[in-house]
Design a protein around this motif. Sequence first.
Motif, mmCIF file in Angstrom:
data_model
loop_
_atom_site.group_PDB
_atom_site.id
_atom_site.type_symbol
_atom_site.label_atom_id
_atom_site.label_comp_id
_atom_site.label_asym_id
_atom_site.label_seq_id
_atom_site.Cartn_x
_atom_site.Cartn_y
_atom_site.Cartn_z
ATOM 1 N N SER B 32 67.631 16.586 21.116
ATOM 2 C CA SER B 32 67.489 17.722 20.667
ATOM 3 C C SER B 32 66.238 18.505 19.674
ATOM 4 C CB SER B 32 68.427 18.382 20.730
ATOM 5 O OG SER B 32 68.319 19.762 20.439
ATOM 6 N N THR B 33 64.968 19.261 19.953
ATOM 7 C CA THR B 33 64.703 18.803 19.037
ATOM 8 C C THR B 33 65.176 20.655 18.711
ATOM 9 O OG1 THR B 33 63.144 19.787 20.540
ATOM 10 C CG2 THR B 33 63.098 17.763 19.847
ATOM 11 N N VAL B 35 66.065 23.740 16.328
ATOM 12 C CA VAL B 35 66.130 24.873 15.366
ATOM 13 C C VAL B 35 66.090 25.932 15.085
ATOM 14 C CG1 VAL B 35 63.680 22.982 14.631
ATOM 15 C CG2 VAL B 35 63.202 25.837 15.341
ATOM 16 N N LEU B 36 65.818 26.765 14.164
ATOM 17 C CA LEU B 36 66.711 28.007 13.882
ATOM 18 C C LEU B 36 65.737 28.796 13.804
ATOM 19 C CD1 LEU B 36 68.022 27.603 10.416
ATOM 20 C CD2 LEU B 36 69.522 28.378 13.022
ATOM 21 N N THR B 37 65.871 30.171 15.085
ATOM 22 C CA THR B 37 64.738 31.038 15.353
ATOM 23 C C THR B 37 64.969 31.960 14.065
ATOM 24 O OG1 THR B 37 66.870 32.044 16.363
ATOM 25 C CG2 THR B 37 65.698 30.649 17.760
ATOM 26 N N THR B 38 63.882 32.296 14.116
ATOM 27 C CA THR B 38 63.221 33.407 13.207
ATOM 28 C C THR B 38 62.356 34.593 14.077
ATOM 29 O OG1 THR B 38 61.347 32.919 12.815
ATOM 30 C CG2 THR B 38 62.785 31.490 12.011
ATOM 31 N N GLU B 41 63.293 36.914 18.060
ATOM 32 C CA GLU B 41 63.948 35.847 18.936
ATOM 33 C C GLU B 41 65.471 35.372 18.418
ATOM 34 O OE1 GLU B 41 61.413 32.389 19.547
ATOM 35 O OE2 GLU B 41 60.580 33.563 20.598
ATOM 36 N N THR B 48 66.167 27.294 19.118
ATOM 37 C CA THR B 48 65.619 27.185 20.213
ATOM 38 C C THR B 48 64.971 26.263 19.858
ATOM 39 O OG1 THR B 48 63.914 28.359 21.221
ATOM 40 C CG2 THR B 48 63.346 28.033 18.962
ATOM 41 N N VAL B 50 62.415 23.017 20.297
ATOM 42 C CA VAL B 50 60.651 23.530 19.920
ATOM 43 C C VAL B 50 59.707 22.594 20.375
ATOM 44 C CG1 VAL B 50 60.643 24.863 18.003
ATOM 45 C CG2 VAL B 50 61.012 21.836 17.844
ATOM 46 N N ALA B 51 60.251 21.766 20.749
ATOM 47 C CA ALA B 51 59.218 20.207 21.842
ATOM 48 C C ALA B 51 60.281 19.752 22.993
ATOM 49 C CB ALA B 51 59.217 19.361 20.933
ATOM 50 N N MET B 52 61.023 19.607 23.185
ATOM 51 C CA MET B 52 62.105 18.642 24.708
ATOM 52 C C MET B 52 63.610 18.808 23.972
ATOM 53 S SD MET B 52 60.708 14.763 24.503
ATOM 54 C CE MET B 52 61.635 14.401 25.562
ATOM 55 N N ARG B 76 53.855 29.823 23.742
ATOM 56 C CA ARG B 76 53.396 29.292 22.844
ATOM 57 C C ARG B 76 53.348 27.576 22.676
ATOM 58 N NH1 ARG B 76 57.455 31.650 20.383
ATOM 59 N NH2 ARG B 76 59.020 30.576 18.787
ATOM 60 N N PHE B 77 54.629 27.310 23.298
ATOM 61 C CA PHE B 77 55.045 26.251 23.183
ATOM 62 C C PHE B 77 54.683 25.451 25.017
ATOM 63 C CE2 PHE B 77 58.606 27.398 19.765
ATOM 64 C CZ PHE B 77 57.710 26.056 19.674
ATOM 65 N N PHE B 79 51.914 24.296 25.337
ATOM 66 C CA PHE B 79 51.125 22.487 25.812
ATOM 67 C C PHE B 79 52.164 21.541 25.995
ATOM 68 C CE2 PHE B 79 52.037 24.053 21.419
ATOM 69 C CZ PHE B 79 53.497 22.758 20.868
ATOM 70 N N MET B 80 53.444 22.037 25.283
ATOM 71 C CA MET B 80 54.735 20.816 25.528
ATOM 72 C C MET B 80 55.300 20.813 27.315
ATOM 73 S SD MET B 80 55.724 19.271 23.132
ATOM 74 C CE MET B 80 56.697 18.018 24.005
#
Lengths: 120, 183
Positions: B32-33, B35-38, B41, B48, B50-52, B76-77, B79-80
């Motif tokens: 899991s990737t 992280v805390l949202t800012t 969001e 949320t 951020v990678a996969m 914004r992600f 590209f993943m």
Amino acid sequence: MVAPDPVAVLDELSNTVAGAYGAILASVDGFSIARSSSVVNQASHSAMLAAAVGLSHQLVAMGGGRELRQLVVEHDTGLLLIWPIGSQRVLAVLTAATVDQRHLREFVQGQAQWLSGDDS
Amino acid sequence: MSSQTFKILVTGPFAAGKTSMIQSVSQTQVVSTDVLTTGGESEVKSHTTVAMDFGTYALEGDDTRLLLFGTPGQARFRFMTNILKGDVDVVAFVIDGEATDTHAAAGVELRALLRELRVPAVIAVNRCSDETVANRLARSLGALDGEPAVPCQLIDPDSGREVVVEILLTLLSSMESTKAEVA
């Protein structure tokens, strides 16, 4: 003491560390916070930095470690050095391959408290 | 269906339930990737991807294995998603049935993805318990008639497994169609 403007810190980094030519400060969830004047504003850059650091945290665990300290992307024309700054931010610095990495790290460590946003 | 590994792309809008689904059904520890949202969001959810996300599901008594690749939901992600969508066998498109403000953009995304990948899809309609509602929503997003819509509550592992069953049935059906075409 008033926290310096992050853009000023990133500009100072790019202007004073030989071989460093740009810096981007992003949130861990992929939003742009600041960038040096020399870097083109592109929203996907911050998202890519967040994704790279997010995935690298998992790779650290795969390697048996517990803490991600630095991510180095070495490419044909230089380096992209990435550091987690505090728990909420990520700093990336674009450099030439010849940059004095130790000097750069010292600069970043010296400014990490401001850049982390923890005091703002 | 034996000795086979299938790649499932779990995608959909922000806060639809993609990570919940993978966490609820994976039989191995989830990569899991989160992280805390800012910013804004953080008013929707605290963390949320951020990678996969990555999880696996294997059929008991069979060598069939699903590799579940979850994408971040925000544009914004994107590209993943582009990185993860290669060689996908089935798209599991997760949508929050109650987050109606996300449906229009989700439909555009789903149609573009399926047009490009040309693989079958399963529509998991999270926070929905009505099959008719789920079906109607899936069709409004642009899912084809044969593409199943599963009403589900993805924080519940049993509900997540119902989506996995649909994925397996979809794979089976797709393989049979391919065999028939070859014959």
